[in-house]
Design an enzyme around this catalytic site. Structure first.
Site, PDB file in Angstrom:
ATOM      1  N   ARG A  33       2.135 -10.265  -0.950  1.00 43.20           N
ATOM      2  CA  ARG A  33       2.414  -9.110  -1.810  1.00 43.20           C
ATOM      3  C   ARG A  33       3.427  -8.143  -1.221  1.00 43.20           C
ATOM      4  NH1 ARG A  33      -3.551  -6.204  -1.674  1.00 43.20           N
ATOM      5  NH2 ARG A  33      -2.559  -4.231  -2.174  1.00 43.20           N
ATOM      6  N   HIS A  86       0.800  -1.225   0.000  1.00 43.82           N
ATOM      7  CA  HIS A  86       0.000   0.000   0.000  1.00 43.82           C
ATOM      8  C   HIS A  86       0.831   1.272   0.000  1.00 43.82           C
ATOM      9  CE1 HIS A  86      -3.370  -2.725   0.560  1.00 43.82           C
ATOM     10  NE2 HIS A  86      -3.972  -1.801  -0.160  1.00 43.82           N
ATOM     11  N   ARG A  88     -15.445   1.625  -1.666  1.00 42.57           N
ATOM     12  CA  ARG A  88     -15.261   0.321  -1.026  1.00 42.57           C
ATOM     13  C   ARG A  88     -15.380   0.498   0.475  1.00 42.57           C
ATOM     14  NH1 ARG A  88      -9.645  -2.642  -1.705  1.00 42.57           N
ATOM     15  NH2 ARG A  88      -8.839  -1.077  -0.262  1.00 42.57           N
ATOM     16  N   ARG A 115     -10.545   3.869  -1.585  1.00 40.78           N
ATOM     17  CA  ARG A 115     -10.107   3.044  -0.444  1.00 40.78           C
ATOM     18  C   ARG A 115     -10.400   3.813   0.842  1.00 40.78           C
ATOM     19  NH1 ARG A 115      -5.681   1.644  -4.168  1.00 40.78           N
ATOM     20  NH2 ARG A 115      -5.401  -0.605  -4.212  1.00 40.78           N
ATOM     21  N   GLU A 125     -11.413 -10.797  -5.098  1.00 43.58           N
ATOM     22  CA  GLU A 125     -10.002 -10.796  -4.689  1.00 43.58           C
ATOM     23  C   GLU A 125      -9.582 -12.175  -4.204  1.00 43.58           C
ATOM     24  OE1 GLU A 125      -9.089  -6.844  -2.398  1.00 43.58           O
ATOM     25  OE2 GLU A 125     -11.081  -7.534  -1.823  1.00 43.58           O
ATOM     26  N   ASN A 138      -4.523  -7.249  -7.004  1.00 48.54           N
ATOM     27  CA  ASN A 138      -3.393  -7.235  -6.062  1.00 48.54           C
ATOM     28  C   ASN A 138      -3.534  -8.395  -5.092  1.00 48.54           C
ATOM     29  OD1 ASN A 138      -2.957  -4.818  -7.316  1.00 48.54           O
ATOM     30  ND2 ASN A 138      -3.778  -3.572  -5.653  1.00 48.54           N
ATOM     31  N   ASP A 139      -4.746  -8.557  -4.575  1.00 51.77           N
ATOM     32  CA  ASP A 139      -4.986  -9.678  -3.673  1.00 51.77           C
ATOM     33  C   ASP A 139      -5.267 -10.971  -4.435  1.00 51.77           C
ATOM     34  OD1 ASP A 139      -4.599  -8.770  -1.012  1.00 51.77           O
ATOM     35  OD2 ASP A 139      -6.378  -7.526  -1.216  1.00 51.77           O
TER      36      ASP A 139
HETATM   37  C1  PEP Z   1      -6.720  -5.362  -4.748  1.00 48.98           C
HETATM   38  O1  PEP Z   1      -6.567  -6.227  -3.899  1.00 48.98           O
HETATM   39  O2  PEP Z   1      -6.431  -5.522  -5.954  1.00 48.98           O
HETATM   40  C2  PEP Z   1      -7.251  -4.036  -4.378  1.00 48.98           C
HETATM   41  C3  PEP Z   1      -7.543  -3.139  -5.300  1.00 48.98           C
HETATM   42  O3  PEP Z   1      -7.371  -3.756  -3.054  1.00 48.98           O
HETATM   43  P1  PEP Z   1      -6.128  -3.366  -2.126  1.00 48.98           P
HETATM   44  O4  PEP Z   1      -4.936  -3.126  -3.018  1.00 48.98           O
HETATM   45  O5  PEP Z   1      -6.497  -2.148  -1.374  1.00 48.98           O
HETATM   46  O6  PEP Z   1      -5.975  -4.576  -1.275  1.00 48.98           O
HETATM   47 MG    MG Z   2      -7.374  -5.977  -1.910  1.00 47.43          MG
END
Ligand code: PEP
Ligand code: MG
Length: 572
Positions: A466, A190, A333, A297, A432, A455-456
């Site tokens: 990650r 993040h 979200r 977010r 995710e 990402n998740d």
């Molecule tokens: C993701 O997981 O792709 C996402 C957009 O949420 P975050 O990166 O905040 O976990």
């Molecule tokens: Mg995520």
């Protein structure tokens, strides 16, 4: 001599400035028997005086630069340092037990911290956090080590750190922090995501910047190619100044597309939206031509403070975003805390695997007061724009149904009480977790839309943290396993007449864009700075041609094979 360090390009751009090391010093203490009690008392008093002087300066600076709220935190710390209820027992301990000041301070503070933390009272729990902070500061003076005060930076610097938490990142002053580089972290941690929305060039996952870079030396952060150059020669500095101006010229070219719609060469429209973390980020979203917000977010509203935001504070933030977006879609979200995003004031137990733990919707369904407060704030704000709500980290249909039922319950209550709530709020979910991608056909019957959080989704499909640069080679957005999951989600949505977006970092990736266009993705949501390059790329692509490669790409066996194919077919 100049040194080159390789890392992961986390936020585009070039920065050249002096290094500022964000220190996280070793505060380990040893117990010692003291013979000269008076000398030890004086040592303790001197450390207390230094800590107070330091806090006075920080408080003033915070007041000037960050406002009264932040200054109040340091004013509270000063009060703790002057409180005889804390100070006297420390002095008594030095005197009566003949122990060194470090131990007397630590043991006394720990006693108060445990006592306050055990109380069922938020105010007292916060006092525990204050004591912990203040103890650290006094200890640093007793031990003669430095703790950094990044809020005091007043010249252009590049931050060098082992890691930056999202709240460290949020507190960086954009005026002076020109770039940052860290030992650990990946492209989707993040702090990297925030660096992109703050438009601060960053290189993460270098493994060694903290051991290789001394305070004050000149550093170049090349966020385009993932390189850090320490002590560059005059010639290297000139080369990078040229690279920076070329990049700026390229950005000026892209900027011409800011008011255009995103249409492919065969006249097909896709939506390019921005990912934001704060109401301030709307400026960047619009300046970069965002056609909407595809991911807000909201957790950043809860971070960098010491208690939950109230319903009214949240209402103001959501209303501001909706109004500033002037009727363009805004996908909010609900709270996604956990993983690398911590809220210390919730006092959640430490977990072995935070990314697999009690986070996001799991926490919200359990701590319903927190969830319902957020939903009410969102529903009240819904009249001020085009709001869509989605839930993070859904694993089962039951979780989605519960979350939606709670949302509808809160809506019902507000409407009965006479509060205006929009009637056409779409309710969707993030995909995710592989379970939801696999079962997307079932979810599609009940949601209004999907937003794929790659990402998740990639970290869970590949079982690769990650945040961990050692396994960052497994962050493979073009791996056919990921592409098949993405394709299943898009097809499932379309079969039920719903739309599918993507808000993971993959949506703004130039290799992924032609593939996603061919798979039929409707909305691409990305860091604001990626929008114009993506628009420029999409304008040259034909959707029909991209779609003709779908089956061929989905039947490939490795990520490399996919990349090779895309580069050849799309002449990249
Ligand atoms: C993701 O997981 O792709 C996402 C957009 O949420 P975050 O990166 O905040 O976990
Ligand atoms: Mg995520």
């Amino acid at each position: 001599m100049s040194t080159l360090i390789n890392g992961i390009a986390a936020s585009a751009g070039i920065a050249i400035a002096k290094a500022y090391r964000l220190e996280n010093p070793d505060l380990t203490i040893e117990k010692k028997a003291i013979s000269d009690i008076d000398a030890e008392m004086n040592r303790f008093d001197a450390a207390m005086t230094k800590a107070k002087q330091e806090l006075e300066i920080i408080k003033e600076k915070a007041f000037e630069d960050l406002g009264e709220d932040k200054a109040a935190i340091f004013a509270a710390h000063l009060l703790v340092l002057s409180d005889p209820e804390l100070v006297n027992p420390i002095k008594d301990k030095i005197k009566n037990e003949s122990v060194n000041a470090e131990v007397a301070l630590d043991e006394t503070a720990q006693m108060f911290i445990s006592m306050f933390e055990a109380m069922d009272n938020e105010y007292m729990k916060e006092r525990a956090a204050d004591i912990r902070d203040v103890t650290k500061r006094v200890l640093s003076h007793l031990l003669g080590v430095t703790i950094s005060n990044p809020s005091l930076i007043s010249e252009e610097v590049i931050i060098i750190a082992e890691d930056l938490t999202p709240s460290d990142t949020a507190q960086l002053n954009r005026e002076f922090v020109k770039g940052f580089t860290t030992d650990i972290g990946g492209r989707t941690s993040h702090s990297a995501i925030m660096a992109r929305s703050m438009e601060i060039p960053a290189v993460v996952g270098t493994k060694s910047v903290t051991s290789d870079i001394a305070n004050g030396v000149t550093v170049i952060v090349d966020g385009l190619d993932g390189k850090v150059i320490v002590n560059p020669s005059e010639q290297t500095i000139a080369d990078y100044q040229k690279k920076k101006s070329d990049y700026d010229a390229q950005k000026a070219e892209w900027a011409k597309l800011v008011n255009e719609k995103t249409v492919t060469s065969d006249d097909q429209h896709v939506e390019l939206a921005a990912n934001i973390g704060t109401p301030e980020d709307v400026k960047g979203a619009l300046a970069n031509g965002g056609e909407g917000v595809g991911l807000y977010r909201t957790e950043f509203l809860y971070m960098g403070r010491d208690q939950l935001p109230t319903e009214d504070e949240q209402f103001d933030a959501y209303k501001t975003v909706l109004e500033r977006m002037e009727g363009k879609p805004v996908v909010v979200r609900t709270l996604d805390i956990g993983g690398d995003k911590e809220l210390p004031y919730l006092h959640l137990p430490k977990e072995m695997n935070p990314f697999l733990g009690f986070r996001a919707i799991r926490l919200c369904l359990e701590e319903q007061d927190i969830f319902r407060t957020q939903l009410r704030a969102l529903l009240r704000a819904s009249k001020f724009g085009n709001l869509k709500i989605m839930f993070p980290m859904i694993a089962t249909l039951d979780e989605f149904r519960q979350a939606k039922a709670i949302l509808l319950e809160e809506k019902e209550k507000l409407v009965s009480a006479g509060t205006a709530v929009s009637d056409d709020i779409e309710i969707g979910m993030m995909v995710e977790i592989p379970s939801t991608a696999i079962l997307a056909d079932q979810f599609a019957k009940e949601v209004d839309f999907f937003s794929i959080g790659t990402n998740d989704l990639i970290q869970y499909t590949m079982a690769a943290d990650r945040m961990n640069e050692q396994v960052s080679y497994l962050y493979q957005p073009y791996n056919p396993s990921i592409l098949r999951l993405v394709s299943m989600v898009i097809d499932a949505a379309h079969k039920e007449g719903k739309w599918a977006g993507m808000c993971g970092e993959m949506a703004g990736d130039s290799i992924a864009i032609p593939i996603l266009l061919g798979l039929g993705l409707d909305e691409f949501s990305m860091s604001a700075t990626s929008i114009l390059p993506a628009r420029s790329q999409l304008k040259k692509l034909s959707k029909q041609e991209a779609a003709s490669f779908k089956q061929q790409i989905l039947s490939m066996s490795t990520s490399d094979e996919v990349v090779e194919f895309v580069k050849t077919k799309f002449k990249m």
